[in-house]
Design a protein around this motif. Structure first.
Motif, PDB file in Angstrom:
ATOM      1  N   PHE A  18      28.364  33.001  23.871  1.00 32.85           N
ATOM      2  CA  PHE A  18      27.081  32.777  21.844  1.00 32.85           C
ATOM      3  C   PHE A  18      26.459  32.698  22.236  1.00 32.85           C
ATOM      4  N   SER A  19      25.374  32.623  21.161  1.00 29.96           N
ATOM      5  CA  SER A  19      24.022  32.551  20.751  1.00 29.96           C
ATOM      6  C   SER A  19      24.273  31.577  20.624  1.00 29.96           C
ATOM      7  N   HIS A  20      23.029  30.873  20.829  1.00 35.58           N
ATOM      8  CA  HIS A  20      22.791  29.525  20.382  1.00 35.58           C
ATOM      9  C   HIS A  20      22.126  29.475  18.377  1.00 35.58           C
ATOM     10  N   THR A  21      23.562  29.789  17.618  1.00 34.04           N
ATOM     11  CA  THR A  21      23.031  29.718  16.804  1.00 34.04           C
ATOM     12  C   THR A  21      23.406  28.669  15.900  1.00 34.04           C
ATOM     13  N   ALA A  22      22.711  28.399  14.805  1.00 30.84           N
ATOM     14  CA  ALA A  22      22.948  27.078  13.968  1.00 30.84           C
ATOM     15  C   ALA A  22      24.506  27.280  13.502  1.00 30.84           C
ATOM     16  N   ALA A  23      25.129  28.018  13.572  1.00 30.33           N
ATOM     17  CA  ALA A  23      26.060  28.426  12.843  1.00 30.33           C
ATOM     18  C   ALA A  23      27.425  27.701  13.668  1.00 30.33           C
ATOM     19  N   VAL A  24      27.358  28.744  14.972  1.00 29.94           N
ATOM     20  CA  VAL A  24      27.644  28.487  16.290  1.00 29.94           C
ATOM     21  C   VAL A  24      27.638  26.704  16.651  1.00 29.94           C
ATOM     22  N   ARG A  25      26.413  26.257  16.129  1.00 28.69           N
ATOM     23  CA  ARG A  25      26.029  24.793  17.048  1.00 28.69           C
ATOM     24  C   ARG A  25      27.311  23.647  15.848  1.00 28.69           C
ATOM     25  N   GLU A  26      27.414  23.714  15.297  1.00 24.65           N
ATOM     26  CA  GLU A  26      27.692  23.706  13.634  1.00 24.65           C
ATOM     27  C   GLU A  26      28.990  23.457  14.591  1.00 24.65           C
ATOM     28  N   ILE A  27      29.529  24.589  14.657  1.00 25.09           N
ATOM     29  CA  ILE A  27      31.429  24.538  14.666  1.00 25.09           C
ATOM     30  C   ILE A  27      31.438  23.932  15.776  1.00 25.09           C
ATOM     31  N   TYR A  28      30.507  24.356  16.876  1.00 25.90           N
ATOM     32  CA  TYR A  28      31.035  22.910  17.888  1.00 25.90           C
ATOM     33  C   TYR A  28      30.618  21.363  18.066  1.00 25.90           C
ATOM     34  N   ARG A  29      29.577  21.802  17.192  1.00 28.27           N
ATOM     35  CA  ARG A  29      29.787  19.679  16.739  1.00 28.27           C
ATOM     36  C   ARG A  29      30.732  18.894  15.941  1.00 28.27           C
ATOM     37  N   ARG A  30      31.052  20.027  15.063  1.00 35.97           N
ATOM     38  CA  ARG A  30      32.256  18.972  14.213  1.00 35.97           C
ATOM     39  C   ARG A  30      33.431  19.287  15.587  1.00 35.97           C
ATOM     40  N   TYR A  31      33.641  20.304  16.575  1.00 36.09           N
ATOM     41  CA  TYR A  31      34.584  20.051  17.446  1.00 36.09           C
ATOM     42  C   TYR A  31      34.630  18.722  18.750  1.00 36.09           C
ATOM     43  N   LYS A  32      33.128  18.495  19.257  1.00 35.63           N
ATOM     44  CA  LYS A  32      32.812  17.766  20.389  1.00 35.63           C
ATOM     45  C   LYS A  32      32.782  16.122  19.438  1.00 35.63           C
ATOM     46  N   PHE A  33      32.129  16.355  18.195  1.00 31.99           N
ATOM     47  CA  PHE A  33      31.278  14.830  17.203  1.00 31.99           C
ATOM     48  C   PHE A  33      32.607  14.846  16.116  1.00 31.99           C
ATOM     49  N   GLY A  34      33.002  15.344  15.897  1.00 30.08           N
ATOM     50  CA  GLY A  34      33.555  14.997  14.315  1.00 30.08           C
ATOM     51  C   GLY A  34      34.746  15.227  14.695  1.00 30.08           C
ATOM     52  N   HIS A  35      35.570  14.736  15.536  1.00 25.08           N
ATOM     53  CA  HIS A  35      37.266  14.894  15.392  1.00 25.08           C
ATOM     54  C   HIS A  35      37.686  16.177  15.358  1.00 25.08           C
ATOM     55  N   GLU A  36      37.788  16.874  15.645  1.00 30.94           N
ATOM     56  CA  GLU A  36      38.693  18.306  14.931  1.00 30.94           C
ATOM     57  C   GLU A  36      38.557  18.893  16.543  1.00 30.94           C
ATOM     58  N   GLY A  37      39.035  17.994  17.508  1.00 37.01           N
ATOM     59  CA  GLY A  37      39.763  18.528  18.511  1.00 37.01           C
ATOM     60  C   GLY A  37      40.377  19.844  18.793  1.00 37.01           C
ATOM     61  N   TYR A  38      41.895  19.718  17.648  1.00 43.54           N
ATOM     62  CA  TYR A  38      42.493  21.627  17.371  1.00 43.54           C
ATOM     63  C   TYR A  38      41.039  22.769  17.874  1.00 43.54           C
ATOM     64  N   LEU A  39      39.614  22.963  18.075  1.00 38.82           N
ATOM     65  CA  LEU A  39      38.800  23.875  18.088  1.00 38.82           C
ATOM     66  C   LEU A  39      38.824  23.923  18.697  1.00 38.82           C
ATOM     67  N   TYR A  40      39.441  23.325  20.466  1.00 38.86           N
ATOM     68  CA  TYR A  40      39.191  23.761  21.201  1.00 38.86           C
ATOM     69  C   TYR A  40      39.827  25.521  21.822  1.00 38.86           C
ATOM     70  N   HIS A  41      41.151  25.468  20.502  1.00 40.42           N
ATOM     71  CA  HIS A  41      41.549  26.555  21.147  1.00 40.42           C
ATOM     72  C   HIS A  41      41.132  28.629  20.534  1.00 40.42           C
ATOM     73  N   VAL A  42      39.219  27.707  19.510  1.00 44.95           N
ATOM     74  CA  VAL A  42      38.984  28.793  19.182  1.00 44.95           C
ATOM     75  C   VAL A  42      37.543  28.705  20.606  1.00 44.95           C
ATOM     76  N   PHE A  43      37.494  28.316  20.782  1.00 48.62           N
ATOM     77  CA  PHE A  43      35.988  28.282  21.734  1.00 48.62           C
ATOM     78  C   PHE A  43      36.816  28.738  22.927  1.00 48.62           C
ATOM     79  N   GLY A  44      38.494  28.028  22.768  1.00 50.06           N
ATOM     80  CA  GLY A  44      38.833  28.930  24.386  1.00 50.06           C
ATOM     81  C   GLY A  44      39.299  30.088  24.338  1.00 50.06           C
ATOM     82  N   GLU A  45      39.900  30.457  23.501  1.00 47.26           N
ATOM     83  CA  GLU A  45      40.146  31.961  23.185  1.00 47.26           C
ATOM     84  C   GLU A  45      39.432  32.886  23.694  1.00 47.26           C
TER      85      GLU A  45
END
Length: 210
Positions: free
Chosen positions: A54-81
């Protein structure tokens, strides 16, 4: 907010709005994240090639922040795929390893964010996932440290179990290269041959190694 409990089964886990047709997120979120292979021009010690998804955009950073720090661990499916699709496009061979999370952060979050994504990539691509890297000593949080302090903090910090053949090293974000280089050094010392680096995001051009 953790949306895992309010989404319908067919809802996009990123936005919660659109119905899924295929994959792990809707077409609108996929377009927003814009996954694809981005080869690195820089060369890092002990690493023969590198790429980001991914490009280091604000949108991607925010989605990853939700996954890493925001207790939305299920988003690993999105990044993994998306990372798995990029890895298959690259055609890299090798066992899949990842930058470990410190034990304190694993206890806090309940999982290692990079490991969870890497294991999903391994599952989707059929590659072997090896949990071989660990910390030799305590390290400080890299957030807020300057370039030279980052290198000092991670110098000799990793140790690896015995590994052979080509290796694909995964991490979430590449900034100075300190984490990747020191982890790759540990892998080489443990017997790895060609090491390639796959990261989710790369934060601009890498500064020279100190």
């Amino acid at each position: 907010m953790n949306f895992a409990h309010i989404f319908s089964p067919g809802d996009c886990p990123v936005c919660g709005m659109e119905d899924l047709v295929s994959g792990h997120c809707c077409d609108s979120c996929r377009a927003l994240m814009d996954p694809g292979v981005r080869l690195m021009e820089e060369r890092l010690p002990h690493i023969v090639a590198g790429a980001s998804i991914f490009s280091h955009t604000a949108a991607v950073r925010e989605i990853y922040r939700r996954y890493k720090f925001g207790h939305e661990g299920y988003l690993y499916h999105v990044f993994g795929e998306m990372a798995a699709q990029g890895l298959e496009e690259l055609g890299w061979e090798g066992k899949l390893v990842w930058i470990p999370t410190t034990p304190a952060k694993v206890r806090l979050r309940g999982y290692g964010p990079v490991e969870r994504v890497a294991r999903e990539v391994a599952r989707l691509t059929g590659k072997n996932a090896l949990d071989v890297l660990s910390f030799r000593r305590k390290v400080k949080d890299q957030i807020g440290l300057g370039r030279s302090r980052r290198w000092e903090n991670l110098s000799g910090a990793f140790v690896s179990k015995r590994v052979s053949g080509p290796v694909i090293l995964m991490d979430d974000l590449l900034t100075t290269g300190a984490t990747a280089v020191n982890a790759a050094r540990a892998l080489r010392e443990a017997g790895a041959e060609e090491i390639r680096l796959l990261v989710l995001m790369k934060a601009g051009a890498l500064p020279p190694n100190p």
